[in-house]
Design a protein around this motif. Structure first.
Motif, PDB file in Angstrom:
ATOM      1  N   THR A   1      -4.083   4.231   0.428  1.00  0.00           N
ATOM      2  CA  THR A   1      -4.555   4.126   1.810  1.00  0.00           C
ATOM      3  C   THR A   1      -5.120   2.730   2.036  1.00  0.00           C
ATOM      4  O   THR A   1      -6.064   2.327   1.332  1.00  0.00           O
ATOM      5  CB  THR A   1      -5.679   5.162   2.061  1.00  0.00           C
TER       6      THR A   1
ATOM      7  N   ALA B   1       0.834  -1.210   0.000  1.00  0.00           N
ATOM      8  CA  ALA B   1       0.000   0.000   0.000  1.00  0.00           C
ATOM      9  C   ALA B   1       0.867   1.259   0.000  1.00  0.00           C
ATOM     10  O   ALA B   1       0.590   2.233  -0.707  1.00  0.00           O
ATOM     11  CB  ALA B   1      -0.922  -0.005   1.214  1.00  0.00           C
ATOM     12  N   GLU B   2       1.944   1.208   0.772  1.00  0.00           N
ATOM     13  CA  GLU B   2       2.858   2.353   0.870  1.00  0.00           C
ATOM     14  C   GLU B   2       3.525   2.623  -0.481  1.00  0.00           C
ATOM     15  O   GLU B   2       3.571   3.759  -0.953  1.00  0.00           O
ATOM     16  CB  GLU B   2       3.911   1.996   1.918  1.00  0.00           C
TER      17      GLU B   2
ATOM     18  N   LEU C   1      -7.479   0.557   3.725  1.00  0.00           N
ATOM     19  CA  LEU C   1      -8.715   0.863   4.448  1.00  0.00           C
ATOM     20  C   LEU C   1      -8.964  -0.087   5.621  1.00  0.00           C
ATOM     21  O   LEU C   1      -9.812   0.186   6.460  1.00  0.00           O
ATOM     22  CB  LEU C   1      -9.913   0.831   3.480  1.00  0.00           C
TER      23      LEU C   1
ATOM     24  N   VAL D   1      -7.026  -1.282  -0.872  1.00  0.00           N
ATOM     25  CA  VAL D   1      -6.074  -0.171  -0.871  1.00  0.00           C
ATOM     26  C   VAL D   1      -6.624   0.859  -1.850  1.00  0.00           C
ATOM     27  O   VAL D   1      -6.775   0.576  -3.046  1.00  0.00           O
ATOM     28  CB  VAL D   1      -4.663  -0.627  -1.307  1.00  0.00           C
TER      29      VAL D   1
ATOM     30  N   PRO E   1      -6.533  -1.350   8.249  1.00  0.00           N
ATOM     31  CA  PRO E   1      -5.159  -1.382   8.766  1.00  0.00           C
ATOM     32  C   PRO E   1      -4.810  -2.682   9.479  1.00  0.00           C
ATOM     33  O   PRO E   1      -3.657  -3.124   9.448  1.00  0.00           O
ATOM     34  CB  PRO E   1      -5.121  -0.203   9.740  1.00  0.00           C
TER      35      PRO E   1
ATOM     36  N   GLN F   1       1.375   4.198  -2.916  1.00  0.00           N
ATOM     37  CA  GLN F   1       0.927   5.520  -2.445  1.00  0.00           C
ATOM     38  C   GLN F   1      -0.577   5.544  -2.213  1.00  0.00           C
ATOM     39  O   GLN F   1      -1.271   6.503  -2.571  1.00  0.00           O
ATOM     40  CB  GLN F   1       1.382   6.621  -3.431  1.00  0.00           C
TER      41      GLN F   1
END
Length: 487
Positions: free
Chosen positions: A20, A14-15, A22, A97, A24, A18
């Motif tokens: 998010t 996900a990082e 949803l 993501v 975590p 770039q």
């Protein structure tokens, strides 16, 4: 296309993308591959939902979840949730993501993945070398040859078929793992800026420019525009990277000024100024070329190519230059070239079919340069057989379309075609020219009609060349002949 990338936690994926994440709490899930087709999803897959012209990947999220995918890249949260809910699933079944654009994000993911692999290799005192090629004709064959030169030395990743665009290239990069030493990438462009985008994802250590031809003229306006776009691959090299340039093509040769590192030039015409060159070329009765291969620092060595067509000398020399730049020795290159074969479908695939029919299947794609090359190879391949040429219209040629199709008709006649079958209205000028030169011509409106009629047009013992643009369906005709005339 499933990929064998190294295992990465979903939070890192996900990082890199770039995006998010949803959910975590799902961040530690292990991603082992990236797919854009839900039918190729499996345990550990990360599914990329792409909104295409025909289908929206968001509609296939449930199928990916059921196949074992551990996450999905989406740009439309509502559509994604609705698709899962419709199958009785939630984001707990398939963590999402979220990004603004999934095509851009898969490029970002690939960029992050490759940069990390290069860092890891460097830390181990090793290297992951990226070699790439572009050109209007010959990219996929050069890619196949380069892969076959490098793979016996160390683990090598290369795209299947012609994965050379903003989706196919990142997917290929994502196949690489910590074991990979060579990453072979084909870079295509149908407009300016396309290759810039690809080199930003995967800056090459070495890049080859094959030939600046008339492919996709519609998107560039002029041959100078094509050259400008292809030169982006040299501008995109890593600092000090090697440019491998076709000395026989003035536009490619001129790109030397853009290189910040070494320049290796190659010449199929045997120009002594080129570091990599072929001299003493002869062609056998199966259209295979033999030549003296000159590489820097060693005596020339006689090589016979396993792939047919004299035009493949250019591709073999480009592959040799890339292999040299990647650190291979001259002896290994000469030896492996002889054993190299066509690996991608519909690329000068010469097949003996039932009823002694010889099929030359070069139907993957077409522009005037590859059309001329295939027609020039036909007489040697056909020998005494009756020569039948099937050409579907060449697409994306812009203003040069009429002239290029006329030239196709002239060259078919020059190649000794006794029958020319044209498929599609755009191929009309080819039919006119061939007819004027005394060739028997059959004009058909589309590939479906051609498939229905081809069996009555070709005879046992013929040599049949099938050539055309992918979108016009010539490859379907080649596949049909293989089905109805099994070996």
């Amino acid at each position: 296309m499933g990929s064998g990338m190294m295992t990465r936690p979903l939070v890192e994926v996900a990082e890199f993308a770039q995006g998010t994440l949803l959910s975590p709490q799902a961040g530690r899930a292990a991603v082992t591959g990236v797919v854009t087709d839900s039918r190729r999803a499996g345990p550990g897959s990360f599914f990329v939902a792409i909104k295409g012209e025909r289908t929206d990947g968001h509609a296939h999220l449930a199928a990916a979840a059921r196949a074992g995918a551990v996450g999905a890249l989406v740009s439309d949260q509502q559509a994604a949730r609705a698709a899962l809910a419709g199958a009785g699933l939630t984001e707990e079944d398939l963590p999402l993501v979220l990004v603004a654009d999934t095509v851009t994000a898969v490029g970002d993911l690939a960029r992050g993945h490759l940069a990390d692999l290069r860092r890891r290799a460097g830390a181990r005192g090793s290297a992951l070398r990226v070699v790439a090629m572009t050109g209007s004709v010959g990219k996929t064959t050069t890619k196949d040859l380069t892969r076959q030169l490098l793979a016996p030395t160390a683990p090598t990743i290369a795209p299947v078929a012609s994965f050379n665009n903003e989706i196919g290239l990142p997917l290929t990069v994502l196949e690489a793992s910590e074991a990979t030493r060579f990453l072979v990438l084909e870079m295509g462009a149908s407009a300016p800026g396309h290759i810039d985008y690809l080199t930003a994802i995967a800056p090459p250590d070495a890049a080859a420019v094959l030939m600046i031809g008339h492919a996709h003229m519609g998107g560039f306006g002029s041959i100078a525009g094509v050259a400008q776009a292809k030169s982006e691959i040299i501008a995109g090299l890593v600092p000090g990277g090697t440019a491998v340039l076709n000395h026989d093509d003035a536009r490619a040769r001129a790109m030397a000024s853009l290189a910040s590192g070494p320049v290796l030039t190659f010449s199929a015409q045997g120009d002594p100024q080129a570091a990599v060159r072929a001299t003493g070329t002869v062609v056998d009765d199966r259209a295979r070329a033999a030549f003296d291969l000159h590489l820097p620092g060693v005596e020339p060595r006689r090589v016979r190519l396993g792939v047919p067509g004299v035009h493949n000398i250019v591709n073999a020399l480009a592959a040799s230059g890339l292999a040299l730049a990647a650190g291979l020795g001259a002896e290994a290159i000469a030896e492996r070239l002889e054993g190299a074969r066509m690996e991608s479908p519909h690329r000068m695939d010469v097949v003996a079919l039932g009823g002694d029919l010889l099929l030359v299947d070069d139907s993957y794609n077409a522009n005037i340069d590859s059309m001329s090359a295939a027609l020039r190879a036909l007489p040697a391949l056909a020998g005494r057989r009756r020569r039948v040429v099937v050409v579907s219209e060449m697409l994306e040629l812009g203003d040069s379309s009429r002239a290029d199709h006329r030239r196709t008709g002239q060259e078919a006649a020059a190649a000794g075609a006794q029958l020319l079958v044209t498929v599609g209205a755009g191929a009309g000028p080819a039919a006119q020219e061939a007819r004027a030169a005394g060739v028997e011509v059959v004009e058909l409106p589309d590939a479906t009609t051609a498939i229905a009629q081809i069996d009555s047009l070709v005879h046992d013992g013929d040599a049949v060349l099938v050539k055309g643009s992918h979108g016009s369906g010539a490859w379907r005709l080649a596949d049909h002949l293989k089905e109805v005339r099994p070996r």
